[in-house]
Design a protein around this motif. Structure first.
Motif, PDB file in Angstrom:
ATOM      1  N   UNK A   1      18.154 -60.556  48.756  1.00  0.00           N
ATOM      2  CA  UNK A   1      18.306 -60.105  47.360  1.00  0.00           C
ATOM      3  C   UNK A   1      17.606 -61.110  46.456  1.00  0.00           C
ATOM      4  N   UNK A   2      16.755 -60.607  45.574  1.00  0.00           N
ATOM      5  CA  UNK A   2      15.899 -61.471  44.752  1.00  0.00           C
ATOM      6  C   UNK A   2      16.179 -61.270  43.272  1.00  0.00           C
TER       7      UNK A   2
ATOM      8  N   UNK B   1      16.922 -50.608  54.171  1.00  0.00           N
ATOM      9  CA  UNK B   1      16.581 -52.021  54.292  1.00  0.00           C
ATOM     10  C   UNK B   1      16.248 -52.696  52.972  1.00  0.00           C
ATOM     11  N   UNK B   2      16.401 -51.962  51.849  1.00  0.00           N
ATOM     12  CA  UNK B   2      16.022 -52.555  50.566  1.00  0.00           C
ATOM     13  C   UNK B   2      17.102 -53.472  49.982  1.00  0.00           C
TER      14      UNK B   2
ATOM     15  N   UNK C   1      23.179 -52.013  50.480  1.00  0.00           N
ATOM     16  CA  UNK C   1      24.501 -52.342  51.023  1.00  0.00           C
ATOM     17  C   UNK C   1      24.843 -53.797  50.744  1.00  0.00           C
ATOM     18  N   UNK C   2      23.871 -54.663  50.933  1.00  0.00           N
ATOM     19  CA  UNK C   2      24.116 -56.090  50.712  1.00  0.00           C
ATOM     20  C   UNK C   2      24.541 -56.323  49.267  1.00  0.00           C
ATOM     21  N   UNK C   3      23.870 -55.668  48.333  1.00  0.00           N
ATOM     22  CA  UNK C   3      24.220 -55.845  46.917  1.00  0.00           C
ATOM     23  C   UNK C   3      25.664 -55.430  46.659  1.00  0.00           C
TER      24      UNK C   3
ATOM     25  N   UNK D   1      14.023 -51.899  45.915  1.00  0.00           N
ATOM     26  CA  UNK D   1      13.036 -51.982  46.991  1.00  0.00           C
ATOM     27  C   UNK D   1      12.837 -53.460  47.313  1.00  0.00           C
ATOM     28  N   UNK D   2      12.799 -53.773  48.583  1.00  0.00           N
ATOM     29  CA  UNK D   2      12.559 -55.139  49.055  1.00  0.00           C
ATOM     30  C   UNK D   2      13.405 -56.184  48.325  1.00  0.00           C
ATOM     31  N   UNK D   3      14.700 -55.861  48.186  1.00  0.00           N
ATOM     32  CA  UNK D   3      15.635 -56.849  47.659  1.00  0.00           C
ATOM     33  C   UNK D   3      15.636 -56.996  46.147  1.00  0.00           C
ATOM     34  N   UNK D   4      14.860 -56.132  45.465  1.00  0.00           N
ATOM     35  CA  UNK D   4      14.804 -56.236  44.008  1.00  0.00           C
ATOM     36  C   UNK D   4      15.221 -54.937  43.344  1.00  0.00           C
TER      37      UNK D   4
END
Ligand code: ADP
Ligand code: MG
Length: 257
Positions: free
Chosen positions: A34-35, A54-55, A58-60, A227-230
């Motif tokens: 996460x960025x 994979x973006x 879920x982690x967020x 997308x891609x952690x952002x």
């Protein structure tokens, strides 16, 4: 039968902050998942989070009830800053309910026991009262008659509605949904979405990771694309779907719509 439609412009959203995320970053080992997440969510908001697999969706949302920890920046939920302090974690978990793709019910407990376990043991609610509360939420999700069955005896859609009732039994102020309909057969998706729509109409603050774009249009007041952690883009559903600003959003929408 017409679906209840929520007017996103109605003044249901309060000016009070429910969740404030500031300059948040997270790594899994060396992987920067996460960025620089900056996100303020107000009470009563109905947020849909979408984006490729994979973006980091879920982690967020797992960071918001501290199923995952973050390494930089701040997360403040209902005025409680998330730190490694266990007291804060317990406090925040009692404010935030979560529903997962795989319902995560306890298979060896009845539906009613699934719903009363945490209120009795975590919240110290007297058993009688916990049963009354559980039955009222099972009625709300329209399966009170299943109370004495076991999860394995219910359909996927029914199990997911139990999972929603179970989360509500803790009387959370915020509900997080992580792809709650992705594991369901098509004919069961609507019954779960209808339950979520009813919750939204009552003013529950909700963050839903979902690819159900009909739900997003109907219920969300804000759609967030990751997308891609952002967080790449966020907007009201009309603008998000009709006039996406970034190429990545356009590409994503062209693939799922
Ligand atoms: P999404 O929900 O958008 O599909 P996730 O938040 O599950 O994305 O995952 C984001 C990225 O982090 C993916 O590349 C995934 O492989 C990776 N990831 C998820 N969980 C872990 C973990 N526990 N350890 C290491 N990497 C992980
Ligand atoms: Mg996910």
């Amino acid at each position: 039968m017409s679906d209840p439609v929520i007017d996103p412009s109605r003044p249901a959203v309060s000016e009070e902050v429910a969740i404030d995320i500031l300059g948040m970053n997270k790594w899994y080992g060396a992987f920067h998942v996460l960025r620089d997440i900056n996100l303020t969510i107000y009470k009563g908001e109905r947020i849909v989070v979408c984006g490729p697999s994979g973006s980091g969706k879920s982690t967020l949302i797992r960071c918001i009830n501290r199923l995952e920890d973050h390494q930089a920046g701040r997360i403040v939920v209902e005025g409680i800053e998330l730190t490694s302090d266990l007291k804060h974690i317990d406090q925040v978990r009692s404010e935030v309910g979560m529903v997962f793709q795989q319902f995560n019910l306890f298979p060896h407990l009845t539906i009613l026991e699934n719903c009363t376990l945490a209120p009795i043991w975590v919240r110290k609610v007297p058993r009688r009262e916990a049963v009354d509360i559980a039955m009222s939420y099972l009625e709300k999700v329209r399966i009170p008659e299943q109370a004495n069955k076991y999860p394995g005896q219910l359909s996927g859609g029914q199990q997911q509605r139990v999972a929603i009732a179970r989360a509500l039994c803790m009387r959370p102020n915020i509900m997080l949904f992580d792809e709650p309909t992705s594991a369901l057969d098509p004919e069961m998706i609507k019954e779960v979405l209808d339950t979520m729509i009813a919750l939204a109409e009552e003013g529950m603050t909700m963050i839903c990771v979902t690819h159900e774009m009909g739900f997003a249009r109907q219920v969300a007041n804000r759609v967030i694309f990751m997308d891609q952690g952002q967080i790449v883009e966020q907007n009201a559903p009309e603008a998000f779907f009709n006039a996406p600003r970034s190429d990545r959003t356009r590409l994503f929408l062209s693939q799922i719509l």
